[in-house]
Design a protein around this motif. Structure first.
Motif, PDB file in Angstrom:
ATOM      1  N   ALA A 190      -5.834  59.289  74.502  1.00  0.00           N
ATOM      2  CA  ALA A 190      -4.801  59.238  75.538  1.00  0.00           C
ATOM      3  C   ALA A 190      -4.028  57.918  75.475  1.00  0.00           C
ATOM      4  CB  ALA A 190      -5.430  59.424  76.915  1.00  0.00           C
ATOM      5  N   ILE A 191      -4.730  56.834  75.166  1.00  0.00           N
ATOM      6  CA  ILE A 191      -4.057  55.538  75.015  1.00  0.00           C
ATOM      7  C   ILE A 191      -3.025  55.616  73.894  1.00  0.00           C
ATOM      8  CG2 ILE A 191      -4.401  53.137  74.302  1.00  0.00           C
ATOM      9  CD1 ILE A 191      -7.106  53.243  75.788  1.00  0.00           C
ATOM     10  N   ARG A 192      -3.392  56.227  72.796  1.00  0.00           N
ATOM     11  CA  ARG A 192      -2.439  56.403  71.688  1.00  0.00           C
ATOM     12  C   ARG A 192      -1.290  57.324  72.110  1.00  0.00           C
ATOM     13  NH1 ARG A 192      -3.454  52.095  69.163  1.00  0.00           N
ATOM     14  NH2 ARG A 192      -5.224  52.056  67.726  1.00  0.00           N
ATOM     15  N   LYS A 193      -1.634  58.396  72.802  1.00  0.00           N
ATOM     16  CA  LYS A 193      -0.610  59.343  73.243  1.00  0.00           C
ATOM     17  C   LYS A 193       0.395  58.658  74.163  1.00  0.00           C
ATOM     18  CE  LYS A 193      -0.104  63.843  75.542  1.00  0.00           C
ATOM     19  NZ  LYS A 193      -0.817  64.911  76.288  1.00  0.00           N
ATOM     20  N   ALA A 194      -0.067  57.693  74.935  1.00  0.00           N
ATOM     21  CA  ALA A 194       0.812  56.962  75.844  1.00  0.00           C
ATOM     22  C   ALA A 194       1.813  56.082  75.118  1.00  0.00           C
ATOM     23  CB  ALA A 194      -0.019  56.109  76.802  1.00  0.00           C
ATOM     24  N   GLY A 195       1.540  55.811  73.836  1.00  0.00           N
ATOM     25  CA  GLY A 195       2.493  55.036  73.050  1.00  0.00           C
ATOM     26  C   GLY A 195       2.009  53.673  72.609  1.00  0.00           C
ATOM     27  N   TYR A 196       0.748  53.338  72.899  1.00  0.00           N
ATOM     28  CA  TYR A 196       0.224  52.037  72.484  1.00  0.00           C
ATOM     29  C   TYR A 196      -0.317  52.141  71.060  1.00  0.00           C
ATOM     30  CZ  TYR A 196      -2.645  47.840  72.270  1.00  0.00           C
ATOM     31  OH  TYR A 196      -3.207  46.647  71.888  1.00  0.00           O
ATOM     32  N   ASP A 197       0.181  51.297  70.165  1.00  0.00           N
ATOM     33  CA  ASP A 197      -0.245  51.360  68.766  1.00  0.00           C
ATOM     34  C   ASP A 197      -0.993  50.116  68.316  1.00  0.00           C
ATOM     35  OD1 ASP A 197       1.812  49.553  68.742  1.00  0.00           O
ATOM     36  OD2 ASP A 197       3.056  50.623  67.288  1.00  0.00           O
ATOM     37  N   GLY A 198      -1.385  49.282  69.253  1.00  0.00           N
ATOM     38  CA  GLY A 198      -2.175  48.108  68.911  1.00  0.00           C
ATOM     39  C   GLY A 198      -3.658  48.437  68.824  1.00  0.00           C
ATOM     40  N   ARG A 199      -4.477  47.400  68.707  1.00  0.00           N
ATOM     41  CA  ARG A 199      -5.916  47.601  68.645  1.00  0.00           C
ATOM     42  C   ARG A 199      -6.437  47.956  70.030  1.00  0.00           C
ATOM     43  NH1 ARG A 199     -10.937  44.619  68.408  1.00  0.00           N
ATOM     44  NH2 ARG A 199      -9.916  42.700  69.117  1.00  0.00           N
ATOM     45  N   ILE A 200      -7.222  49.019  70.105  1.00  0.00           N
ATOM     46  CA  ILE A 200      -7.786  49.437  71.387  1.00  0.00           C
ATOM     47  C   ILE A 200      -9.089  48.683  71.612  1.00  0.00           C
ATOM     48  CG2 ILE A 200      -8.675  51.362  72.744  1.00  0.00           C
ATOM     49  CD1 ILE A 200      -6.859  53.218  71.181  1.00  0.00           C
ATOM     50  N   THR A 201      -9.093  47.796  72.565  1.00  0.00           N
ATOM     51  CA  THR A 201     -10.259  46.978  72.887  1.00  0.00           C
ATOM     52  C   THR A 201     -10.820  47.385  74.250  1.00  0.00           C
ATOM     53  OG1 THR A 201      -8.936  45.308  74.019  1.00  0.00           O
ATOM     54  CG2 THR A 201      -9.201  45.063  71.621  1.00  0.00           C
ATOM     55  N   ASP A 202     -11.979  46.819  74.585  1.00  0.00           N
ATOM     56  CA  ASP A 202     -12.532  47.062  75.917  1.00  0.00           C
ATOM     57  C   ASP A 202     -11.595  46.546  76.996  1.00  0.00           C
ATOM     58  OD1 ASP A 202     -14.799  48.303  75.001  1.00  0.00           O
ATOM     59  OD2 ASP A 202     -16.031  46.489  75.016  1.00  0.00           O
ATOM     60  N   ASP A 203     -10.867  45.472  76.701  1.00  0.00           N
ATOM     61  CA  ASP A 203      -9.921  44.938  77.670  1.00  0.00           C
ATOM     62  C   ASP A 203      -8.810  45.940  77.965  1.00  0.00           C
ATOM     63  OD1 ASP A 203     -11.202  42.460  77.909  1.00  0.00           O
ATOM     64  OD2 ASP A 203     -10.197  41.685  76.137  1.00  0.00           O
ATOM     65  N   VAL A 204      -8.313  46.577  76.925  1.00  0.00           N
ATOM     66  CA  VAL A 204      -7.278  47.597  77.120  1.00  0.00           C
ATOM     67  C   VAL A 204      -7.832  48.741  77.955  1.00  0.00           C
ATOM     68  CG1 VAL A 204      -5.790  49.270  75.968  1.00  0.00           C
ATOM     69  CG2 VAL A 204      -6.056  46.994  74.992  1.00  0.00           C
ATOM     70  N   ARG A 205      -9.033  49.190  77.626  1.00  0.00           N
ATOM     71  CA  ARG A 205      -9.626  50.303  78.374  1.00  0.00           C
ATOM     72  C   ARG A 205      -9.849  49.931  79.834  1.00  0.00           C
ATOM     73  NH1 ARG A 205     -13.181  50.207  73.646  1.00  0.00           N
ATOM     74  NH2 ARG A 205     -12.483  51.788  72.143  1.00  0.00           N
ATOM     75  N   ARG A 206     -10.286  48.695  80.100  1.00  0.00           N
ATOM     76  CA  ARG A 206     -10.561  48.291  81.471  1.00  0.00           C
ATOM     77  C   ARG A 206      -9.295  48.142  82.299  1.00  0.00           C
ATOM     78  NH1 ARG A 206     -14.767  45.037  79.050  1.00  0.00           N
ATOM     79  NH2 ARG A 206     -13.307  43.285  78.889  1.00  0.00           N
ATOM     80  N   SER A 207      -8.151  48.035  81.639  1.00  0.00           N
ATOM     81  CA  SER A 207      -6.893  47.911  82.383  1.00  0.00           C
ATOM     82  C   SER A 207      -6.387  49.252  82.903  1.00  0.00           C
ATOM     83  CB  SER A 207      -5.821  47.287  81.488  1.00  0.00           C
ATOM     84  OG  SER A 207      -5.371  48.202  80.499  1.00  0.00           O
ATOM     85  N   ILE A 208      -7.046  50.350  82.501  1.00  0.00           N
ATOM     86  CA  ILE A 208      -6.577  51.695  82.847  1.00  0.00           C
ATOM     87  C   ILE A 208      -6.822  52.000  84.322  1.00  0.00           C
ATOM     88  CG2 ILE A 208      -7.103  54.160  82.546  1.00  0.00           C
ATOM     89  CD1 ILE A 208      -7.591  53.560  79.590  1.00  0.00           C
ATOM     90  N   LYS A 209      -5.815  52.580  84.949  1.00  0.00           N
ATOM     91  CA  LYS A 209      -5.987  53.250  86.234  1.00  0.00           C
ATOM     92  C   LYS A 209      -6.156  54.734  85.921  1.00  0.00           C
ATOM     93  CE  LYS A 209      -3.341  50.018  89.083  1.00  0.00           C
ATOM     94  NZ  LYS A 209      -2.183  49.860  90.006  1.00  0.00           N
ATOM     95  N   MET A 210      -7.270  55.278  86.336  1.00  0.00           N
ATOM     96  CA  MET A 210      -7.611  56.655  85.975  1.00  0.00           C
ATOM     97  C   MET A 210      -7.527  57.573  87.189  1.00  0.00           C
ATOM     98  SD  MET A 210      -8.930  58.865  83.670  1.00  0.00           S
ATOM     99  CE  MET A 210      -9.892  57.989  82.418  1.00  0.00           C
ATOM    100  N   ARG A 211      -6.839  58.674  87.009  1.00  0.00           N
ATOM    101  CA  ARG A 211      -6.803  59.732  88.019  1.00  0.00           C
ATOM    102  C   ARG A 211      -7.293  61.011  87.365  1.00  0.00           C
ATOM    103  NH1 ARG A 211      -1.859  61.845  91.959  1.00  0.00           N
ATOM    104  NH2 ARG A 211      -3.144  61.961  93.821  1.00  0.00           N
ATOM    105  N   THR A 212      -8.210  61.693  88.013  1.00  0.00           N
ATOM    106  CA  THR A 212      -8.722  62.951  87.476  1.00  0.00           C
ATOM    107  C   THR A 212      -8.195  64.119  88.298  1.00  0.00           C
ATOM    108  OG1 THR A 212     -10.722  62.952  88.851  1.00  0.00           O
ATOM    109  CG2 THR A 212     -10.836  61.804  86.725  1.00  0.00           C
ATOM    110  N   TYR A 213      -8.272  65.293  87.705  1.00  0.00           N
ATOM    111  CA  TYR A 213      -7.873  66.516  88.402  1.00  0.00           C
ATOM    112  C   TYR A 213      -8.596  67.688  87.761  1.00  0.00           C
ATOM    113  CZ  TYR A 213      -4.707  66.774  84.352  1.00  0.00           C
ATOM    114  OH  TYR A 213      -4.190  66.789  83.074  1.00  0.00           O
ATOM    115  N   GLN A 214      -8.562  68.802  88.433  1.00  0.00           N
ATOM    116  CA  GLN A 214      -9.114  70.030  87.881  1.00  0.00           C
ATOM    117  C   GLN A 214      -7.996  71.052  87.729  1.00  0.00           C
ATOM    118  OE1 GLN A 214     -12.973  71.239  89.563  1.00  0.00           O
ATOM    119  NE2 GLN A 214     -13.108  69.225  90.545  1.00  0.00           N
ATOM    120  N   ALA A 215      -8.288  72.151  87.051  1.00  0.00           N
ATOM    121  CA  ALA A 215      -7.234  73.130  86.774  1.00  0.00           C
ATOM    122  C   ALA A 215      -7.776  74.545  86.888  1.00  0.00           C
ATOM    123  CB  ALA A 215      -6.649  72.913  85.381  1.00  0.00           C
TER     124      ALA A 215
END
Length: 248
Positions: A190-215
């Motif tokens: 999902a990080i890649r899909k969002a358009g980020y092409d740098g190195r994915i680190t724990d810092d990048v992951r921890r910066s995420i605001k996550m919203r979940t949903y069901q379908a």
């Protein structure tokens, strides 16, 4: 209405079919016009191979189903920039999936969700826009929001000017299981899909605001749609003949 039904898929299929064949008359709406956030997914089926994505776009804003399905049946078929527009000759290989989204919830960390149950919507600042902090102060737990960036300040300031909005991406609940991903792999994708092409680190992951949903989801093939349309046309013809008989 508590479920997504095949008729929602038939209606989306009918919208695309009538768009690609202007001679065709649309079948009237036959379900309650309630409001839902929704996504329309088009897949191509070929023999025994797994379905291949052909377009998928939707809205997180609640929409009247009639207008929402009409709009996103065409947007996902014709305007998904990952694919060329669907052509009439592809109709017989298509399947249509409708997802009505429910149970939105903000969660504390990027791993607080269940595979196969939750869709994920992520939002995060481009790392180039976040001030650096000393690496010794960074927490390594998923819930930490601290960031450690390796970009030199001058390069970070230059890169930050290009990014004024958070990066965002979503995956519907069935995507990660279909791809065989773990939760971490789904988040990184999902990080890649969002358009980020740098190195994915724990810092990048921890910066995420996550919203979940069901379908609530339903899926139909072209053959199922065509059988439904043929039946609806036969019903309409029979009704017209009865009306003519009464007039005589």
């Amino acid at each position: 209405m508590s479920e997504c039904t095949n008729e929602h898929c038939f209606y989306a299929f009918d919208t695309l079919y009538c768009h690609l064949d202007p001679r065709a008359e649309p079948i009237p709406l036959g379900f309650p016009d309630t409001k839902y956030p929704l996504f329309v997914t088009w897949n191509i089926r070929s023999g025994s191979a797994s379905p291949r994505l052909r377009g998928c776009i939707g809205s997180f804003q609640p929409l009247d189903l009639k207008e929402g399905l009409q709009e996103y049946a065409l947007v996902s078929a014709l305007n998904d920039t990952r694919f060329r527009p669907i052509q009439a000759h592809e109709l017989r290989k298509l399947e249509c999936g409708i997802s009505l989204l429910t149970d939105f919830q903000d969660v504390p960390t990027y791993l607080d969700w269940e595979l196969g149950t939750h869709g994920i919507y992520i939002s995060f600042p481009h790392p180039a826009t976040v001030p650096a902090v000393p690496s010794s102060s960074a927490d390594t737990t998923p819930s930490s929001s601290s960031l450690t960036l390796s970009l030199p300040f001058t390069k970070r300031r230059s890169a930050a000017s290009k990014y004024t909005k958070p990066l965002t991406a979503t995956y519907l609940p069935d995507v990660a299981p279909a791809q065989g991903w773990t939760k971490l792999e789904a988040v990184d994708s999902a990080i890649r899909k969002a358009g980020y092409d740098g190195r994915i680190t724990d810092d990048v992951r921890r910066s995420i605001k996550m919203r979940t949903y069901q379908a609530k989801k339903a899926t139909v093939t072209w053959e199922e749609y065509w059988a439904w349309r043929t039946w609806k046309e036969a019903q309409a013809e029979s009704s017209d003949e009865e009306d003519e008989g009464e007039e005589q």
